[in-house]
Design a protein around this motif. Structure first.
Motif, PDB file in Angstrom:
ATOM      1  N   ILE A  15       0.844  -1.201   0.000  1.00  0.00           N
ATOM      2  CA  ILE A  15       0.000   0.000   0.000  1.00  0.00           C
ATOM      3  C   ILE A  15       0.877   1.249   0.000  1.00  0.00           C
ATOM      4  CG2 ILE A  15      -1.602   1.373   1.399  1.00  0.00           C
ATOM      5  CD1 ILE A  15      -2.911  -1.317   2.212  1.00  0.00           C
ATOM      6  N   LYS A  16       1.916   1.242   0.811  1.00  0.00           N
ATOM      7  CA  LYS A  16       2.826   2.391   0.880  1.00  0.00           C
ATOM      8  C   LYS A  16       3.498   2.618  -0.473  1.00  0.00           C
ATOM      9  CE  LYS A  16       6.806   4.189   3.377  1.00  0.00           C
ATOM     10  NZ  LYS A  16       7.827   3.944   4.382  1.00  0.00           N
ATOM     11  N   GLN A  19       0.991   4.087  -2.924  1.00  0.00           N
ATOM     12  CA  GLN A  19       0.724   5.491  -2.619  1.00  0.00           C
ATOM     13  C   GLN A  19       1.879   6.375  -3.077  1.00  0.00           C
ATOM     14  OE1 GLN A  19      -0.072   5.157   1.574  1.00  0.00           O
ATOM     15  NE2 GLN A  19      -2.289   5.047   1.272  1.00  0.00           N
ATOM     16  N   GLU A  20       3.113   5.907  -2.901  1.00  0.00           N
ATOM     17  CA  GLU A  20       4.282   6.669  -3.341  1.00  0.00           C
ATOM     18  C   GLU A  20       4.284   6.838  -4.858  1.00  0.00           C
ATOM     19  OE1 GLU A  20       6.689   8.306  -1.620  1.00  0.00           O
ATOM     20  OE2 GLU A  20       5.468   7.847   0.141  1.00  0.00           O
ATOM     21  N   MET A  22       1.716   6.885  -6.798  1.00  0.00           N
ATOM     22  CA  MET A  22       0.608   7.756  -7.183  1.00  0.00           C
ATOM     23  C   MET A  22       0.857   9.220  -6.808  1.00  0.00           C
ATOM     24  SD  MET A  22      -2.762   5.514  -6.453  1.00  0.00           S
ATOM     25  CE  MET A  22      -3.049   3.957  -7.256  1.00  0.00           C
ATOM     26  N   LYS A  23       1.728   9.459  -5.838  1.00  0.00           N
ATOM     27  CA  LYS A  23       2.022  10.823  -5.414  1.00  0.00           C
ATOM     28  C   LYS A  23       2.716  11.628  -6.510  1.00  0.00           C
ATOM     29  CE  LYS A  23       2.435  10.466  -0.414  1.00  0.00           C
ATOM     30  NZ  LYS A  23       3.378  10.522   0.717  1.00  0.00           N
ATOM     31  N   LYS A  32      -3.083   3.556 -12.321  1.00  0.00           N
ATOM     32  CA  LYS A  32      -3.579   3.496 -10.945  1.00  0.00           C
ATOM     33  C   LYS A  32      -4.450   2.262 -10.758  1.00  0.00           C
ATOM     34  CE  LYS A  32      -3.587   8.461 -10.040  1.00  0.00           C
ATOM     35  NZ  LYS A  32      -4.414   9.645  -9.808  1.00  0.00           N
TER      36      LYS A  32
END
Length: 58
Positions: A15-16, A19-20, A22-23, A32
């Motif tokens: 998950i981390k 998220q990175e 997608m940032k 995505k």
């Protein structure tokens, strides 16, 4: 470390990482969706493996 803890840690790590990625902002909607599907698929694989381990022990 128990298998449940290991699966939980792997899930949190994925998950981390997602998220990175997608940032950065330059990730398309299709990418995505692909990342999310990969995450769900791997989670299901982890669950299946954990259940198989439990079944083998019984």
């Amino acid at each position: 470390m128990s298998r449940v803890s290991e699966v939980t840690n792997l899930q949190q790590q994925r998950i981390k990482e997602m998220q990175e990625r997608m940032k950065s902002g330059d990730v398309s909607d299709a990418m995505k969706m692909q990342l999310m599907i990969q995450n769900v698929t791997q989670t299901l694989n982890d669950i299946s493996q954990t259940l198989a381990i439990i079944a083998d022990k019984q």
